[in-house]
Design an enzyme around this catalytic site. Structure first.
Site, PDB file in Angstrom:
ATOM      1  N   PRO A  86       0.824  -1.225   0.000  1.00 35.03           N
ATOM      2  CA  PRO A  86       0.000   0.000   0.000  1.00 35.03           C
ATOM      3  C   PRO A  86       0.853   1.267   0.000  1.00 35.03           C
ATOM      4  CG  PRO A  86      -0.775  -1.539   1.679  1.00 35.03           C
ATOM      5  CD  PRO A  86       0.527  -2.078   1.166  1.00 35.03           C
ATOM      6  N   GLU A 113       0.572  -9.039   8.272  1.00 35.80           N
ATOM      7  CA  GLU A 113       0.756  -7.583   8.464  1.00 35.80           C
ATOM      8  C   GLU A 113       1.780  -7.015   7.485  1.00 35.80           C
ATOM      9  OE1 GLU A 113      -0.772  -5.076  10.063  1.00 35.80           O
ATOM     10  OE2 GLU A 113      -2.196  -6.677  10.438  1.00 35.80           O
TER      11      GLU A 113
HETATM   12  C1  LIG Z   1      -3.159  -7.243   4.971  1.00 41.82           C
HETATM   13  S1  LIG Z   1      -1.979  -6.485   3.946  1.00 41.82           S
HETATM   14  C2  LIG Z   1      -0.975  -5.605   5.095  1.00 41.82           C
HETATM   15  C3  LIG Z   1      -1.429  -4.213   5.248  1.00 41.82           C
HETATM   16  C4  LIG Z   1      -0.518  -3.350   6.106  1.00 41.82           C
HETATM   17  N1  LIG Z   1      -0.611  -3.714   7.473  1.00 41.82           N
HETATM   18  C5  LIG Z   1      -0.923  -1.918   5.917  1.00 41.82           C
HETATM   19  O1  LIG Z   1      -1.843  -1.454   6.581  1.00 41.82           O
HETATM   20  O2  LIG Z   1      -0.338  -1.264   5.035  1.00 41.82           O
HETATM   21  C6  LIG Z   1      -0.942  -7.836   3.450  1.00 41.82           C
HETATM   22  C7  LIG Z   1      -0.187  -7.639   2.158  1.00 41.82           C
HETATM   23  O3  LIG Z   1      -1.098  -7.393   1.105  1.00 41.82           O
HETATM   24  C8  LIG Z   1      -0.473  -6.593   0.106  1.00 41.82           C
HETATM   25  N2  LIG Z   1      -1.325  -5.412  -0.148  1.00 41.82           N
HETATM   26  C9  LIG Z   1      -2.375  -4.984   0.598  1.00 41.82           C
HETATM   27  N3  LIG Z   1      -2.944  -3.897   0.060  1.00 41.82           N
HETATM   28  C10 LIG Z   1      -2.253  -3.625  -1.070  1.00 41.82           C
HETATM   29  C11 LIG Z   1      -2.338  -2.602  -2.063  1.00 41.82           C
HETATM   30  N4  LIG Z   1      -3.241  -1.651  -2.003  1.00 41.82           N
HETATM   31  N5  LIG Z   1      -1.446  -2.645  -3.077  1.00 41.82           N
HETATM   32  C12 LIG Z   1      -0.510  -3.598  -3.155  1.00 41.82           C
HETATM   33  N6  LIG Z   1      -0.366  -4.588  -2.236  1.00 41.82           N
HETATM   34  C13 LIG Z   1      -1.218  -4.598  -1.206  1.00 41.82           C
HETATM   35  C14 LIG Z   1       0.913  -6.230   0.636  1.00 41.82           C
HETATM   36  O4  LIG Z   1       1.843  -7.107   0.043  1.00 41.82           O
HETATM   37  C15 LIG Z   1       0.776  -6.483   2.104  1.00 41.82           C
HETATM   38  O5  LIG Z   1       2.009  -6.817   2.687  1.00 41.82           O
END
Ligand SMILES: C[S@@+](CC[C@H](N)C(=O)[O-])C[C@H]1O[C@@H](n2cnc3c(N)ncnc32)[C@H](O)[C@@H]1O
Length: 238
Positions: A86, A113
């Site tokens: 993100p 996470e």
């Molecule tokens: C549950 S998410 C972690 C979110 C993180 N704790 C945060 O709030 O930024 C798990 C993984 O999903 C991927 N991910 C989640 N949202 C994304 C986005 N908008 N773009 C690209 N990858 C994303 C990333 O690789 C991330 O490490």
């Protein structure tokens, strides 16, 4: 193009990459996709890839050791390392086009996470976001990025499914599409599309693209207008 994917999922999770246009691209040897499971780089009996975050808080974080080992093993000279995140640059047509001419992409997919932050200090990794919202896994984001990039490789999208006419390619949204019947629930297909006059059809589609972009995406429209002005200015200078 060679594409490596490092994740905690097996090949079957990536089913969308094994169908349709992407399947054809692999059959035609335009791309090859190699899947690597992060658990294969662990050393303990339980194949542990994650641990609790320092400082407390919810969720689990990918441990650095297996990732470090895997990246050292998979990354080759000249490969572009990408981590969906993100906090990355939001994916747009410019990035897609830039990635489409690279010979080797390597996707490092987070989950839970996220990934221990030291990994991006140790390797030149480009972070890419697919938008301002959070999804569960970097593996899902990876599939979206790969699909968008591979479509831009010459020969991947066959004739009749032109990439050049897709939204964003020229900086504009695509025009509306219609198919048979010519009238449905009292709604008629625009007359010009039935005329057989290709020049007029092309002009109508261009105008529709312009007005759609203007009304639905004023930000894109402004970018498009600026680009057209630049092109005109450069042509005058020649
Ligand atoms: C549950 S998410 C972690 C979110 C993180 N704790 C945060 O709030 O930024 C798990 C993984 O999903 C991927 N991910 C989640 N949202 C994304 C986005 N908008 N773009 C690209 N990858 C994303 C990333 O690789 C991330 O490490």
């Amino acid at each position: 193009m060679r594409i490596d994917i490092l994740s905690i999922f097996t090949d079957s999770y990536f089913a969308p990459l094994q169908d349709s246009i992407l399947k054809r691209a692999q059959e035609q040897n335009l791309i090859s996709i190699l899947y690597h499971n992060l658990r294969d780089y662990t050393t303990d009996f339980h194949k542990t890839v994650d641990d609790r975050p320092y400082g407390g808080g919810p969720g689990m974080v990918f441990k650095p050791e297996p990732l470090y080992k895997a990246i050292r093993d998979i990354a080759k000279d000249g490969c572009t390392m990408i981590m969906p995140s993100p906090e990355g640059t939001v994916l747009g047509q410019d990035t897609v086009k830039k990635l489409a001419v690279q010979p080797h992409l390597f996707f490092i997919c987070g989950h839970y996470e996220g990934i221990d932050a030291r990994i991006s200090d140790l390797f030149p990794i480009e972070k890419i976001s697919i938008g301002d919202y959070v999804i569960t896994s970097g593996s899902l984001a990876t599939m979206i990025i790969i699909d968008a990039v591979v479509r831009q490789i010459p020969g991947v999208v066959g004739c009749g499914e032109s990439v050049e006419q897709d939204s964003f390619y020229s900086g504009l949204l695509d025009h509306p599409h219609y198919t048979r019947p010519a009238e449905f629930m009292g709604l008629k297909v625009p007359e010009v599309l039935l005329s057989g006059n290709h020049k007029e059809i092309e002009q109508w589609r261009f105008e529709q693209s312009q007005s759609l972009t203007k009304s639905k995406r004023p930000d894109l429209w402004l970018k498009y207008i600026r680009l057209q002005d630049d092109i005109q200015f450069k042509n005058k200078e020649k």
